[in-house]
Design a protein around this motif. Structure first.
Motif, PDB file in Angstrom:
ATOM      1  N   THR A 143       4.159  -2.832   3.780  1.00  0.00           N
ATOM      2  CA  THR A 143       3.399  -1.850   3.001  1.00  0.00           C
ATOM      3  C   THR A 143       4.299  -0.868   2.254  1.00  0.00           C
ATOM      4  O   THR A 143       3.795   0.003   1.556  1.00  0.00           O
ATOM      5  CB  THR A 143       2.438  -1.057   3.922  1.00  0.00           C
ATOM      6  OG1 THR A 143       3.217  -0.377   4.903  1.00  0.00           O
ATOM      7  CG2 THR A 143       1.423  -1.966   4.569  1.00  0.00           C
ATOM      8  N   SER A 174       1.543   5.407   5.678  1.00  0.00           N
ATOM      9  CA  SER A 174       0.674   4.301   6.062  1.00  0.00           C
ATOM     10  C   SER A 174       1.106   3.750   7.417  1.00  0.00           C
ATOM     11  O   SER A 174       2.291   3.700   7.720  1.00  0.00           O
ATOM     12  CB  SER A 174       0.767   3.169   5.033  1.00  0.00           C
ATOM     13  OG  SER A 174       0.434   3.634   3.752  1.00  0.00           O
ATOM     14  N   ILE A 193       0.864  -1.171   0.000  1.00  0.00           N
ATOM     15  CA  ILE A 193       0.000   0.000   0.000  1.00  0.00           C
ATOM     16  C   ILE A 193       0.900   1.220   0.000  1.00  0.00           C
ATOM     17  O   ILE A 193       1.672   1.430   0.930  1.00  0.00           O
ATOM     18  CB  ILE A 193      -0.904   0.015   1.246  1.00  0.00           C
ATOM     19  CG1 ILE A 193      -1.755  -1.248   1.288  1.00  0.00           C
ATOM     20  CG2 ILE A 193      -1.774   1.264   1.259  1.00  0.00           C
ATOM     21  CD1 ILE A 193      -2.498  -1.435   2.582  1.00  0.00           C
TER      22      ILE A 193
END
Length: 191
Positions: free
Chosen positions: A126, A44, A3
């Motif tokens: 991530t 994140s 992500i």
């Protein structure tokens, strides 16, 4: 699944250092960074494994620092105002005692205008690798003396030093704080 952090292009909006500081204070549930071009990154959150690894790294550096009293250790919650204008928060950072104590109390209270002497970036599940590598190069350009980019996904660590090529080592490995952190070592078979 990787992500990517959210990057906001603020070309037409200029945030002063004080405005950026207030933005961070007013949105403490978010973690921001700002690059030298003024782009704002909303980082994140990390998962449990990465959070635990980061905490263990801070503990190891902190214990060494308590014993030597050579400087100050910082977590990823600390934003450093780098000389190029970027505002960065390495996962782990260390600043030599004299350099830190030369800052004013106000500079220490807010986002310190200083490049750490040593940084660690820990790649979480991530994180994309290339932006972390660019951040490590930015740290060197800002005056960071030694940096480790730990990449558990590929079982590697990249060692960044001023005016030297990046050294790549496979995990497990032993790392040395060299002359920046004399006597500090890290056994990366434990992470």
């Amino acid at each position: 699944m990787v992500i990517s952090p959210v990057v906001l292009n603020l070309d037409s909006v200029y945030l002063s250092d004080e405005q950026f500081y207030q933005l961070c204070q007013n949105n403490q549930e978010l973690k921001f960074e700002r690059n030298a071009q003024g782009e704002l990154t909303i980082m994140s959150p990390v998962g449990g494994e990465s959070g635990n690894r980061e905490a263990e790294l801070i503990i190891d550096l902190g214990i060494w620092n308590r014993q030597t009293k050579l400087g100050y250790t910082f977590s990823s919650s600390t934003i450093f105002k780098l000389p190029n204008g970027a505002d960065r928060s390495p996962d782990v950072a260390w600043v030599q005692k004299e350099r830190w104590e030369n800052l004013t109390p106000e500079q220490r209270r807010k986002f310190p205008p200083i490049a750490p002497d040593f940084v660690i970036e820990l790649r979480s599940a991530t994180d994309e690798l290339e932006p972390l590598r660019q951040k490590m190069l930015e740290y060197l350009d800002a005056g960071v003396q030694l940096g480790w980019l730990i990449n558990p996904q590929q079982q590697q660590v990249e060692i960044y030093r001023i005016e030297k090529p990046v050294e790549l080592r496979n995990l497990p490995t032993e790392l040395s704080g060299e002359n920046i952190l004399p006597g500090f070592g890290l056994n990366l078979s434990l992470y």
